[in-house]
Design a protein around this motif. Structure first.
Motif, mmCIF file in Angstrom:
data_model
loop_
_atom_site.group_PDB
_atom_site.id
_atom_site.type_symbol
_atom_site.label_atom_id
_atom_site.label_comp_id
_atom_site.label_asym_id
_atom_site.label_seq_id
_atom_site.Cartn_x
_atom_site.Cartn_y
_atom_site.Cartn_z
ATOM 1 N N ARG A 79 35.778 39.836 45.419
ATOM 2 C CA ARG A 79 35.546 39.343 44.043
ATOM 3 C C ARG A 79 34.433 38.301 44.028
ATOM 4 O O ARG A 79 33.585 38.299 43.160
ATOM 5 C CB ARG A 79 36.831 38.771 43.433
ATOM 6 C CG ARG A 79 37.985 39.741 43.381
ATOM 7 C CD ARG A 79 39.002 39.354 42.331
ATOM 8 N NE ARG A 79 38.517 39.626 40.993
ATOM 9 C CZ ARG A 79 38.612 40.800 40.360
ATOM 10 N NH1 ARG A 79 39.192 41.820 40.935
ATOM 11 N NH2 ARG A 79 38.119 40.949 39.155
ATOM 12 N N ARG A 114 48.375 51.080 39.512
ATOM 13 C CA ARG A 114 47.145 50.272 39.451
ATOM 14 C C ARG A 114 47.294 49.108 38.481
ATOM 15 O O ARG A 114 46.864 47.996 38.768
ATOM 16 C CB ARG A 114 45.962 51.150 39.050
ATOM 17 C CG ARG A 114 45.490 51.989 40.204
ATOM 18 C CD ARG A 114 44.340 52.850 39.805
ATOM 19 N NE ARG A 114 43.363 52.090 39.043
ATOM 20 C CZ ARG A 114 42.401 52.636 38.324
ATOM 21 N NH1 ARG A 114 42.299 53.924 38.238
ATOM 22 N NH2 ARG A 114 41.541 51.890 37.691
ATOM 23 N N ARG A 146 34.750 50.185 42.468
ATOM 24 C CA ARG A 146 34.792 51.584 42.936
ATOM 25 C C ARG A 146 33.706 51.815 43.986
ATOM 26 O O ARG A 146 33.915 52.518 44.977
ATOM 27 C CB ARG A 146 34.565 52.539 41.760
ATOM 28 C CG ARG A 146 35.769 52.652 40.853
ATOM 29 C CD ARG A 146 35.462 53.510 39.631
ATOM 30 N NE ARG A 146 36.620 53.578 38.775
ATOM 31 C CZ ARG A 146 37.557 54.528 38.859
ATOM 32 N NH1 ARG A 146 37.439 55.505 39.720
ATOM 33 N NH2 ARG A 146 38.601 54.498 38.067
HETATM 34 O O1 DC Z 1 37.989 50.220 35.266
HETATM 35 P P1 DC Z 1 38.080 50.996 36.579
HETATM 36 O O2 DC Z 1 39.236 51.955 36.631
HETATM 37 O O3 DC Z 1 36.798 51.680 36.938
HETATM 38 O O4 DC Z 1 38.323 49.852 37.682
HETATM 39 C C1 DC Z 1 38.516 50.143 39.036
HETATM 40 C C2 DC Z 1 39.377 49.049 39.670
HETATM 41 O O5 DC Z 1 38.619 47.830 39.739
HETATM 42 C C3 DC Z 1 40.650 48.725 38.897
HETATM 43 O O6 DC Z 1 41.784 48.830 39.735
HETATM 44 C C4 DC Z 1 40.513 47.288 38.477
HETATM 45 C C5 DC Z 1 39.373 46.744 39.252
HETATM 46 N N1 DC Z 1 38.522 45.874 38.435
HETATM 47 C C6 DC Z 1 38.721 44.517 38.509
HETATM 48 O O7 DC Z 1 39.613 44.073 39.217
HETATM 49 N N2 DC Z 1 37.918 43.679 37.821
HETATM 50 C C7 DC Z 1 36.961 44.153 37.019
HETATM 51 N N3 DC Z 1 36.180 43.288 36.349
HETATM 52 C C8 DC Z 1 36.757 45.551 36.900
HETATM 53 C C9 DC Z 1 37.579 46.404 37.620
#
Ligand code: DC
Length: 219
Positions: A95, A171, A40
């Motif tokens: 990532r 999502r 985020r």
């Molecule tokens: O949990 P959240 O809604 O705050 O996560 C925001 C976005 O980040 C969601 O689309 C998934 C991604 N995310 C991810 O890919 N890997 C993670 N370890 C945490 C979140």
């Protein structure tokens, strides 16, 4: 290898993993990282500089220079930032840039804590495959949409539960379908379905698993 005790919680949005993670961290006095904040945060920084979170170069650059200080006080829990986060989270460069930060947090928890709790989508599979305890937390799509609607409705008066349901479905599909670190249950993760569980009951179930792992841990 550090001797930090690591608890990993993965699962879809609004499954209850964040609330559980906070309770676990408080109860065991472990450090807590909500890793969704990082994705985020990257989306927020791109939007703040007038860019588009779908722009891979801009998002990767923001991830490479990311620190929690840069988003201190920002409201990152909006629908727009949630949608942007799910886009930047599908980018391998983003990532990779955020991976080291998460691993360091797990293995050298801040404040000299003896353990760390991380919640996200790929903690048990990619970030900390050697975590001491792993949970995959789920709830029905209707339950999750209702929970997220209650969280957002005061700030967004026109919002409907159907809007939230559609956002979450979009999502979830993106998080589970991406090729890099998709959201998937680790083979050694405990499945915790919170659809019909109170938070107290979910926490009690998690504690039983954690206490068992702590007892079995070589001293
Ligand atoms: O949990 P959240 O809604 O705050 O996560 C925001 C976005 O980040 C969601 O689309 C998934 C991604 N995310 C991810 O890919 N890997 C993670 N370890 C945490 C979140």
């Amino acid at each position: 290898m550090s001797d930090s005790f690591v608890v990993a919680l993965d699962g879809p949005a609004a499954s209850g993993k964040g609330t559980l993670a906070e309770l676990i961290a408080r109860d065991y006095d472990f450090a807590y990282l909500d890793t969704g904040t990082l994705y985020r945060g990257v989306a927020y920084l791109v939007l703040k500089s007038g860019g588009d979170p779908a722009d891979e170069r801009a998002a990767t650059k923001a991830a490479q220079s990311f620190s929690l200080d840069l988003i201190a006080g920002a409201d990152i829990r909006t629908r727009e930032i949630g949608a942007g986060a799910s886009k930047v989270a599908a980018m391998p460069g983003v990532r990779k840039a955020l991976l080291e930060f998460q691993r360091r947090f797990a293995h050298e928890p801040p404040g000299g804590k003896k353990g760390a709790v991380l919640d996200g989508r790929d903690i048990g599979t990619v970030v900390c495959p050697d975590a001491n305890v792993k949970f995959f937390v789920i709830a029905s799509p209707q339950t999750r949409a209702h929970r997220r609607f209650l969280e957002l409705k005061d700030a967004k008066p026109g919002l409907t539960e159907a809007d939230v349901f559609a956002d979450l479905a979009e999502r979830d599909a993106r998080d589970a379908a991406r090729s890099d670190a998709p959201m998937v249950q680790a083979t050694d993760a405990e499945l915790l379905d919170t659809t019909h569980l109170s938070i107290e009951a979910a926490f009690a179930a998690a504690r039983r698993v954690i206490d068992g792992a702590l007892r079995r841990r070589p001293s």
